[in-house]
Structure formats: structure tokens, C-alpha cells
Design an enzyme around this catalytic site. Structure first.
Site, short mmCIF file in Angstrom:
data_model
loop_
_atom_site.label_atom_id
_atom_site.label_comp_id
_atom_site.label_asym_id
_atom_site.label_seq_id
_atom_site.Cartn_x
_atom_site.Cartn_y
_atom_site.Cartn_z
N TYR A 1 -0.64 -1.00 15.13
CA TYR A 1 -1.53 -1.13 13.97
C TYR A 1 -0.98 -0.40 12.75
O TYR A 1 -0.61 0.76 12.83
CB TYR A 1 -2.92 -0.55 14.27
CG TYR A 1 -3.78 -0.58 13.04
CD1 TYR A 1 -4.30 -1.79 12.60
CD2 TYR A 1 -4.01 0.55 12.28
CE1 TYR A 1 -5.05 -1.85 11.45
CE2 TYR A 1 -4.76 0.50 11.12
CZ TYR A 1 -5.28 -0.71 10.71
OH TYR A 1 -6.01 -0.78 9.56
N LYS B 1 -4.09 -4.06 7.60
CA LYS B 1 -4.03 -5.52 7.43
C LYS B 1 -3.02 -5.85 6.34
O LYS B 1 -2.62 -5.00 5.56
CB LYS B 1 -5.42 -6.06 7.09
CG LYS B 1 -6.29 -6.24 8.32
CD LYS B 1 -5.90 -7.48 9.12
CE LYS B 1 -6.73 -7.67 10.35
NZ LYS B 1 -6.01 -7.51 11.62
N ASP C 1 0.87 -1.17 0.00
CA ASP C 1 0.00 0.00 0.00
C ASP C 1 0.91 1.22 0.00
O ASP C 1 1.57 1.50 0.99
CB ASP C 1 -0.89 -0.03 1.25
CG ASP C 1 -1.87 1.12 1.30
OD1 ASP C 1 -1.66 2.11 0.56
OD2 ASP C 1 -2.85 1.04 2.06
C1 F6R Z 1 -8.30 -1.27 6.78
C2 F6R Z 1 -8.06 0.11 6.44
C3 F6R Z 1 -9.14 1.11 6.65
C4 F6R Z 1 -8.76 2.12 7.73
C5 F6R Z 1 -9.90 3.12 8.02
C6 F6R Z 1 -9.49 4.20 9.01
O1 F6R Z 1 -7.17 -2.05 6.57
O2 F6R Z 1 -6.99 0.49 6.02
O3 F6R Z 1 -10.37 0.49 6.96
O4 F6R Z 1 -8.40 1.47 8.90
O5 F6R Z 1 -10.30 3.76 6.84
O6 F6R Z 1 -8.32 4.78 8.54
P1 F6R Z 1 -7.62 6.03 9.23
O7 F6R Z 1 -7.38 5.67 10.67
O8 F6R Z 1 -6.39 6.18 8.44
O9 F6R Z 1 -8.57 7.18 9.07
MG MG Z 2 -4.42 1.79 2.88
MG MG Z 3 -4.90 -2.59 1.33
#
Ligand code: F6R
Ligand code: MG
Ligand code: MG
Length: 373
Positions: A230, A233, A13
Site C-alpha cells: 500500500y 491511491k 504526492d
Molecule cells: C488515502 C490516504 C489517506 C490515508 C489515511 C491514513 O489515499 O492517503 O486516507 O490512508 O489518512 O494515513 P496514515 O496511515 O499515513 O496515517
Molecule cells: Mg498523501
Molecule cells: Mg492524493
């Protein structure tokens, strides 16, 4: 250099458009450009760049073997360049998976996901590449079991004498960082006992038992364990060889007749239905999902992804097919059931597997107010 062919799929990513939705074209083009150059200078034999949701995928073939520093450096620099561009454009989560900054010869353990397989080419080598977004490597435990160990899925286990000896599975314990090899059908129950715990045990390799022919290899990592916190994933990938004494492409796709549940989805903290999709639908929307998976069919020939007359790699977008409409509909039905439950288990993962949690803060805040019950 060997006369064997290596298929390397390295993904990351690097930053995405509108939250964690897709890798925009401008970043895919950076990867295309770099890998094309590498092909022209002879470092790579062939490549195919694609994305699944917010993950940039570099599928490459060469003759340098697995974990080759030159190939890994090429991938690392390409991902870095795309991430830098994403940073400049203030795209979302730019460079989120590039966890370590100093490259030391291998991208494994630095953030990007890696699946590599060195093969001695057979007369013809059909390969299916799976890539998923918004889930972890344990998401492949169930289909890999069905494909290589379940005679109710794979007819060849019963009626092809070349497969009758069964398959061997390498399972990684991602907590203890240990691995074990189990042979099916003899150790089917032991295998299921481990890989049913999808959050901890993950299948990393599969071989045909009678001759140790490599059949499947997956990217097994836990980004959170590399980073200690964190970081999203792992969004895993798997490479599977097919046909002629191995599961047929149709047997490899058969587990996806129905949808099943995987961990990941919103904030990496929920159970969600995996949705098999074509490349055009490989983008996460609803509750940052549902988790999606693509399956790409290629032929590896003379060290390359077989290409058309213009040199364009031929890629079959296998889930772009009405045969998977049922699974897609089931995925939405299951999504609707789970989302109706909001943040109540089992829709939400257990506290130890949640990637975002405020539980400790809430407990701290309420500490004084808790009395004996
Ligand atoms: C799952 C993922 C998204 C983010 C969610 C919150 O792997 O990447 O579901 O966890 O959009 O993201 P933030 O904390 O960056 O606003
Ligand atoms: Mg991402
Ligand atoms: Mg991804």
C-alpha cells in the site's frame, strides 16, 4: 523537435499539510520556480502549477513529444526538490509517491502519475484537464464512457457527422499488464463488460475512429503494484480534447451533473462519492475526502497554454460553478449513507482491494479458536 505540441501532466504526492489534506503554498512555489526557469531556458513552452488535495500537479506544454527524458527529468527533479523541502519541514507523507530513487529517463513506473498527449494543433484546440484526489484511475472509466460512447450524454454522437464513426478506447488490464483497443458503438457491450470492473480495467487512451485523432489520455498506474504494498491511491489525471468534431466542453462536463461512486477515500479502502469542485475546494477533509475532482479548461495555441498579456496562462476552473451544486449535494448525501455503514461492505472495499487490512493478523490470532462449524 517536431511541429507538434505535447501536453504533459505529471503529478505526485510530495508531502502535505495536516495529514493528506493539501499541498502547501511553499511547495507549489518550488514547482513554479523550477518550471519558470525551464521556460526561460527554452525547455518548456508554458506551464501551470496547481494542486488537488495532496497532489502537486505540473501541467506543461512543449514540442519534445511524449515520454521525453528532458521533460521527465525536469518533473522528477522538481518533485524531488518539493519532497525534500516537505521532508525538512516534516510535512506529512513527504515523498510518499517517489517510489524509486534512481531516475532512468522516464517518471512512468517510478511513482508519479503521467498523462501526456502529442497533438497536431487544430485551428483552435480547447482542452479539459481533469485531476482527482483520493481515488484511482478507474474513476475515469464511467465519465470517459459517457463522454465518448454514450449518445444519451453526448449529442454530437448522434447529430455531428464528424463524430458519427464513433471512438476507439484503449483499455489496460492493470493486473496482467496487457492492453486492448475496442471500438464503439460496435463493441459497446464488450467495453462496458471490461471497464465496469473499475479496479482492474482502466481506459488509458481514446481516439476518434474515422481518423485516429487522439482525443483523451489518462494516467493509468497502480502505485501499489509498483511498490508491492500500500502506498496510497493513484489520484489520476486525464487530458481531453474538445469541440469541432469532438465532444463539446459541455458534453465533457455533462456526466458530472450527478455524483457517482469511486474506490479510494479513507485509507484507499472504501467506496466514496466523487465530488466535482473548483480549485479552492480541492482539498480533502471529511473521512479524508470525499474524493474530489477538478476540471480545468485551457486553450493550447502555438505550443503554449494560451496566456493573457502578462504571460499568465488562462485557466477556466470549470467545476467552480453552481451547475455542479447538485452533484456536490448528492456527494454529501451518498457520503452520509456510506459512512453510516462504517466498516461493513459495500461501504468498505472487498478484502482483495483494501489497501490497509488487519484481516490476516486477525485470522492468525484466531487460528486456534476456529473449530468445525
Ligand atoms: C488515502 C490516504 C489517506 C490515508 C489515511 C491514513 O489515499 O492517503 O486516507 O490512508 O489518512 O494515513 P496514515 O496511515 O499515513 O496515517
Ligand atoms: Mg498523501
Ligand atoms: Mg492524493
Amino acid at each position: 523537435m517536431s511541429n507538434k505540441t505535447t501536453i504533459s501532466l505529471i503529478k505526485c504526492d510530495v508531502g502535505s499539510l495536516a495529514g493528506h489534506h493539501i499541498v502547501p503554498k511553499i511547495l507549489l512555489e518550488i514547482a513554479e520556480r523550477n518550471l519558470k526557469k525551464a521556460r526561460e531556458n527554452g525547455s518548456l513552452n508554458s506551464f501551470y502549477v496547481f494542486n488537488v488535495g495532496d497532489d502537486l500537479q505540473l501541467l506543461m506544454t512543449h514540442e519534445k513529444g511524449e515520454s521525453n527524458p528532458e521533460i521527465h527529468k525536469l518533473a522528477w527533479e522538481t518533485l524531488q526538490e518539493a519532497a525534500n523541502k516537505a521532508l525538512k519541514m516534516k510535512l506529512y507523507g513527504a515523498g510518499q509517491d517517489l517510489l524509486k530513487t534512481a531516475f532512468s529517463g522516464n517518471v512512468r513506473g517510478m511513482g508519479p502519475g503521467v498523462a501526456e498527449m502529442e497533438i497536431e494543433e487544430r485551428g483552435s484546440d480547447p482542452i479539459v484537464v481533469f485531476a482527482a484526489d483520493k481515488t484511482s484511475a478507474g474513476a475515469f472509466n464511467y465519465p470517459l464512457f459517457r463522454i465518448f460512447a454514450d449518445p444519451m450524454n453526448t449529442a454530437g454522437l448522434v447529430i455531428d457527422p464528424n463524430m458519427a464513426g464513433g471512438f476507439k478506447f484503449e483499455v489496460i488490464d492493470t493486473i496482467e499488464n496487457k492492453k486492448v483497443v475496442l471500438k464503439c458503438p460496435e463493441e459497446t457491450y464488450e467495453l462496458i463488460a471490461l471497464i465496469g470492473t473499475v479496479q482492474r480495467y482502466m481506459i488509458s487512451r481514446v481516439w476518434r475512429a474515422r481518423d485516429d485523432l487522439i482525443c483523451a489520455t489518462g494516467s493509468v498506474t497502480r502505485l501499489s503494484q509498483i511498490a508491492g504494498k500500500y502506498v496510497g491511491k493513484d489520484d489520476p489525471v486525464v487530458i481531453i480534447r474538445a469541440q469541432h468534431g469532438l465532444p463539446a466542453v459541455g458534453e465533457i462536463l455533462a456526466p458530472f451533473l450527478h455524483c457517482y461512486l469511486v474506490e479510494g477515500w479513507m485509507r484507499g479502502s472504501h467506496w466514496g462519492p466523487i465530488m466535482p469542485v473548483g480549485l479552492k475546494d480541492a482539498k480533502c477533509t471529511l473521512f479524508d475526502g470525499p474524493p474530489r475532482m477538478v476540471a480545468l479548461g485551457i486553450q493550447v495555441a502555438n505550443g503554449e497554454i494560451a496566456a493573457d498579456d502578462d504571460g499568465k496562462p488562462m485557466v477556466a476552473d470549470l467545476f467552480d460553478d453552481p451547475a455542479f451544486d447538485l452533484a456536490r449535494r448528492e456527494a454529501l448525501e451518498q457520503a452520509s449513507t456510506l459512512r453510516r455503514m462504517g466498516e461493513f461492505e459495500p461501504a468498505r472495499l472487498g478484502p482483495e482491494e483494501m489497501e490497509y487490512t488487519t484481516l490476516q493478523q486477525i485470522l492468525d490470532k484466531l487460528k486456534e479458536r476456529f473449530t468445525s462449524a
